[in-house]
Design a protein around this motif. Structure first.
Motif, PDB file in Angstrom:
ATOM      1  N   SER A 242       5.348 -14.535   6.948  1.00 34.85           N
ATOM      2  CA  SER A 242       6.088 -15.175   6.216  1.00 34.85           C
ATOM      3  C   SER A 242       5.996 -14.897   4.732  1.00 34.85           C
ATOM      4  O   SER A 242       5.611 -13.360   4.595  1.00 34.85           O
ATOM      5  CB  SER A 242       5.521 -17.052   6.217  1.00 34.85           C
ATOM      6  N   ALA A 243       6.938 -16.103   4.559  1.00 31.12           N
ATOM      7  CA  ALA A 243       7.221 -15.275   2.825  1.00 31.12           C
ATOM      8  C   ALA A 243       6.212 -15.307   1.751  1.00 31.12           C
ATOM      9  O   ALA A 243       5.922 -14.725   1.208  1.00 31.12           O
ATOM     10  CB  ALA A 243       7.834 -16.803   2.598  1.00 31.12           C
ATOM     11  N   VAL A 244       4.949 -16.322   2.519  1.00 34.80           N
ATOM     12  CA  VAL A 244       4.202 -16.514   1.167  1.00 34.80           C
ATOM     13  C   VAL A 244       2.758 -15.581   1.723  1.00 34.80           C
ATOM     14  O   VAL A 244       2.104 -14.603   1.429  1.00 34.80           O
ATOM     15  CB  VAL A 244       2.328 -17.682   1.933  1.00 34.80           C
ATOM     16  N   THR A 245       2.876 -14.789   2.910  1.00 32.39           N
ATOM     17  CA  THR A 245       1.455 -13.726   3.774  1.00 32.39           C
ATOM     18  C   THR A 245       2.589 -12.497   3.063  1.00 32.39           C
ATOM     19  O   THR A 245       1.843 -11.538   1.642  1.00 32.39           O
ATOM     20  CB  THR A 245       2.007 -13.120   4.935  1.00 32.39           C
ATOM     21  N   PHE A 246       3.594 -13.043   2.835  1.00 32.89           N
ATOM     22  CA  PHE A 246       4.198 -11.159   2.111  1.00 32.89           C
ATOM     23  C   PHE A 246       4.245 -11.237   0.209  1.00 32.89           C
ATOM     24  O   PHE A 246       4.196 -10.044   0.113  1.00 32.89           O
ATOM     25  CB  PHE A 246       5.394 -11.360   2.455  1.00 32.89           C
ATOM     26  N   GLN A 247       4.022 -12.330  -0.036  1.00 31.69           N
ATOM     27  CA  GLN A 247       3.825 -12.575  -1.974  1.00 31.69           C
ATOM     28  C   GLN A 247       2.202 -11.724  -1.455  1.00 31.69           C
ATOM     29  O   GLN A 247       2.251 -10.961  -2.246  1.00 31.69           O
ATOM     30  CB  GLN A 247       3.853 -13.960  -1.930  1.00 31.69           C
ATOM     31  N   VAL A 248       1.346 -12.478  -1.377  1.00 31.63           N
ATOM     32  CA  VAL A 248       0.135 -12.043  -1.235  1.00 31.63           C
ATOM     33  C   VAL A 248       0.029 -10.902  -0.947  1.00 31.63           C
ATOM     34  O   VAL A 248      -0.467  -9.806  -1.793  1.00 31.63           O
ATOM     35  CB  VAL A 248      -0.833 -12.716  -0.823  1.00 31.63           C
ATOM     36  N   LEU A 249       0.157 -10.522   0.484  1.00 32.36           N
ATOM     37  CA  LEU A 249       0.076  -8.932   0.722  1.00 32.36           C
ATOM     38  C   LEU A 249       1.565  -7.874  -0.680  1.00 32.36           C
ATOM     39  O   LEU A 249       0.476  -6.564  -0.824  1.00 32.36           O
ATOM     40  CB  LEU A 249       0.188  -8.745   1.726  1.00 32.36           C
ATOM     41  N   GLY A 250       2.139  -8.441  -0.742  1.00 34.80           N
ATOM     42  CA  GLY A 250       3.285  -7.460  -1.648  1.00 34.80           C
ATOM     43  C   GLY A 250       2.150  -6.758  -3.383  1.00 34.80           C
ATOM     44  O   GLY A 250       2.914  -6.071  -4.046  1.00 34.80           O
ATOM     45  N   HIS A 251       1.029  -8.108  -3.599  1.00 37.91           N
ATOM     46  CA  HIS A 251       0.758  -7.109  -4.773  1.00 37.91           C
ATOM     47  C   HIS A 251      -0.492  -6.096  -4.341  1.00 37.91           C
ATOM     48  O   HIS A 251      -0.403  -5.575  -5.318  1.00 37.91           O
ATOM     49  CB  HIS A 251      -0.394  -8.949  -5.412  1.00 37.91           C
ATOM     50  N   THR A 252      -0.655  -5.360  -3.405  1.00 30.86           N
ATOM     51  CA  THR A 252      -1.133  -4.244  -3.257  1.00 30.86           C
ATOM     52  C   THR A 252       0.106  -3.381  -3.713  1.00 30.86           C
ATOM     53  O   THR A 252      -0.961  -2.611  -4.601  1.00 30.86           O
ATOM     54  CB  THR A 252      -0.600  -3.920  -1.663  1.00 30.86           C
ATOM     55  N   LYS A 253       1.742  -3.294  -4.141  1.00 30.63           N
ATOM     56  CA  LYS A 253       2.149  -2.729  -4.734  1.00 30.63           C
ATOM     57  C   LYS A 253       2.069  -2.358  -6.002  1.00 30.63           C
ATOM     58  O   LYS A 253       1.883  -1.431  -6.381  1.00 30.63           O
ATOM     59  CB  LYS A 253       3.658  -2.834  -4.121  1.00 30.63           C
ATOM     60  N   THR A 254       1.222  -3.598  -6.403  1.00 32.53           N
ATOM     61  CA  THR A 254       0.914  -3.973  -7.941  1.00 32.53           C
ATOM     62  C   THR A 254       0.016  -2.696  -8.427  1.00 32.53           C
ATOM     63  O   THR A 254       0.069  -2.567  -9.091  1.00 32.53           O
ATOM     64  CB  THR A 254       0.751  -5.043  -8.049  1.00 32.53           C
ATOM     65  N   VAL A 255      -0.760  -3.616  -7.842  1.00 35.79           N
ATOM     66  CA  VAL A 255      -2.348  -1.966  -7.487  1.00 35.79           C
ATOM     67  C   VAL A 255      -2.271  -0.762  -7.191  1.00 35.79           C
ATOM     68  O   VAL A 255      -2.195   0.676  -8.053  1.00 35.79           O
ATOM     69  CB  VAL A 255      -3.638  -3.084  -6.609  1.00 35.79           C
ATOM     70  N   LEU A 256      -1.656  -0.329  -7.076  1.00 32.46           N
ATOM     71  CA  LEU A 256      -0.986   1.051  -5.816  1.00 32.46           C
ATOM     72  C   LEU A 256      -0.351   1.687  -7.228  1.00 32.46           C
ATOM     73  O   LEU A 256      -0.567   2.846  -7.453  1.00 32.46           O
ATOM     74  CB  LEU A 256      -0.030   0.746  -5.216  1.00 32.46           C
ATOM     75  N   VAL A 257       0.581   0.718  -7.996  1.00 29.53           N
ATOM     76  CA  VAL A 257       1.240   1.419  -8.633  1.00 29.53           C
ATOM     77  C   VAL A 257       0.744   1.705 -10.377  1.00 29.53           C
ATOM     78  O   VAL A 257       0.341   2.816 -11.228  1.00 29.53           O
ATOM     79  CB  VAL A 257       3.031   0.525  -9.135  1.00 29.53           C
ATOM     80  N   LEU A 258      -0.532   1.132 -10.230  1.00 30.39           N
ATOM     81  CA  LEU A 258      -1.377   0.908 -11.243  1.00 30.39           C
ATOM     82  C   LEU A 258      -2.475   2.205 -10.720  1.00 30.39           C
ATOM     83  O   LEU A 258      -2.146   3.473 -11.966  1.00 30.39           O
ATOM     84  CB  LEU A 258      -2.086  -0.144 -11.636  1.00 30.39           C
TER      85      LEU A 258
END
Length: 338
Positions: A242-258
């Motif tokens: 779902s779009a919500v699930t993708f948005q939530v789990l997508g923030h793993t990218k933010t953490v990994l980039v940092l």
């Protein structure tokens, strides 16, 4: 396939942030600061690559109604352009807040339009994720009427793009690659028309004045190559989740980039960033657990492909998805926050 699609999307979305950082950084890179035009290149190369795969027998060609194709391409292109303009007219803090509002907007649309219901614990976990990412990314906050309008436009179009991806795939019976092969060339051409003007407004420079070199063109080639993998994996994910699930789990990218910036680029992880990262990860774990306990339901939508990058990167470019401010949102902008 779910695990593979998610792993491929996360890994390539993080990788493209650093490729784009090398390409776009005005101090340590090749100074290609034209983010919207770069997204146009990404979509054109991606569309051409998927069409080539179909010609050699990897995937089956399928057409889609012109109206659906144009509608999706317009919404996705406006999303990228408005994110870039939002960063131009708003403070970095308000820009980051507006990106975080995409999750509540998608939740609201899924609740009203698709009749999806969220348990109180699921809502709480989403709020924890948003709070964690806000701690990491939001600094000074100021806004004006024009900035508020553009930010609202970026939230609405980014959220609709993500929902439309999965909805169109199910409506027309298309695979992720079939949707991408139809929409990517159209979106690339649209961005190629408006991109130089948007980039001029954001950077004050015309792309025609850019001094090319072999190393810069090589880096541009790799940026486009990684963008193909980002877009293909993003469309794979967003037809599954779902779009919500993708948005939530997508923030793993933010953490990994940092984390990657800290390990390989000498970035400093402050106590504030560490607190935000831990909070976001805890929220994502909570969301995965409570969402698994909820009654099974069809995904209400997925996200559009990104031009390049993921949230949190200094030179990330999005589409959508998001990051990427990565993807660049995800999510379509040059992120000045780090």
């Amino acid at each position: 396939m779910d695990v593979f699609a998610w792993f491929l999307n996360v890994s390539t979305s993080v990788l493209i942030v650093f490729v784009n950082k090398l390409l776009m950084d005005p101090k340590m890179g090749y100074k290609f600061v034209f983010a919207t035009t770069l997204c146009a290149f990404h979509f054109l190369v991606c569309g051409g690559s998927v069409r080539a795969m179909e010609l050699i027998g990897i995937g089956k060609r399928a057409s889609m109604p012109l109206y659906d194709c144009l509608l999706f391409a317009v919404v996705a292109s406006v999303s990228i352009a408005s994110l870039n303009l939002s960063l131009l007219v708003n403070s970095v803090g308000f820009y980051q807040i507006s990106k975080l509002l995409i999750i509540p907007f998608v939740c609201l649309v899924e609740y009203i339009w698709f009749k999806r219901r969220f348990t109180p614990y699921t809502v709480l976990s989403i709020l924890v994720v948003v709070a964690g990412v806000a701690i990491v990314t939001v600094t000074d906050v100021s806004m004006n009427v024009l900035g508020l309008v553009i930010a609202a436009l970026s939230v609405v179009t980014s959220g609709l793009q993500q929902i439309m991806c999965g909805a169109i795939q199910r409506k027309l019976g298309l695979t992720s690659n079939q949707l991408l092969s139809n929409t990517a060339p159209v979106q690339g051409l649209m961005l190629l028309v408006v991109g130089p003007m948007v980039d001029k407004a954001v950077t004050g420079e015309w792309i025609g004045g850019y001094e090319t070199s072999v190393p810069a063109l090589t880096c541009l080639f790799w940026s486009c190559a990684v963008a193909v993998a980002v877009n293909i994996s993003q469309f794979m994910c967003l037809g599954r989740f779902s779009a919500v699930t993708f948005q939530v789990l997508g923030h793993t990218k933010t953490v990994l980039v940092l984390i990657c910036g800290w390990l390989y680029l000498g970035d400093v992880i402050t106590n504030r960033k560490l607190t935000g990262m831990v909070t976001a990860v805890v929220g994502m774990a909570m969301y995965g657990y409570f969402n698994s306990l909820a009654p099974a339901a069809k995904p209400a939508g997925g996200g559009g492909g990104v031009g390049a990058g993921a949230d949190g990167g200094k030179a990330s470019v999005g589409g959508a998805g998001g990051d990427v401010s990565v993807a660049v949102h995800s999510a379509g902008s040059v992120d000045k926050s780090t």
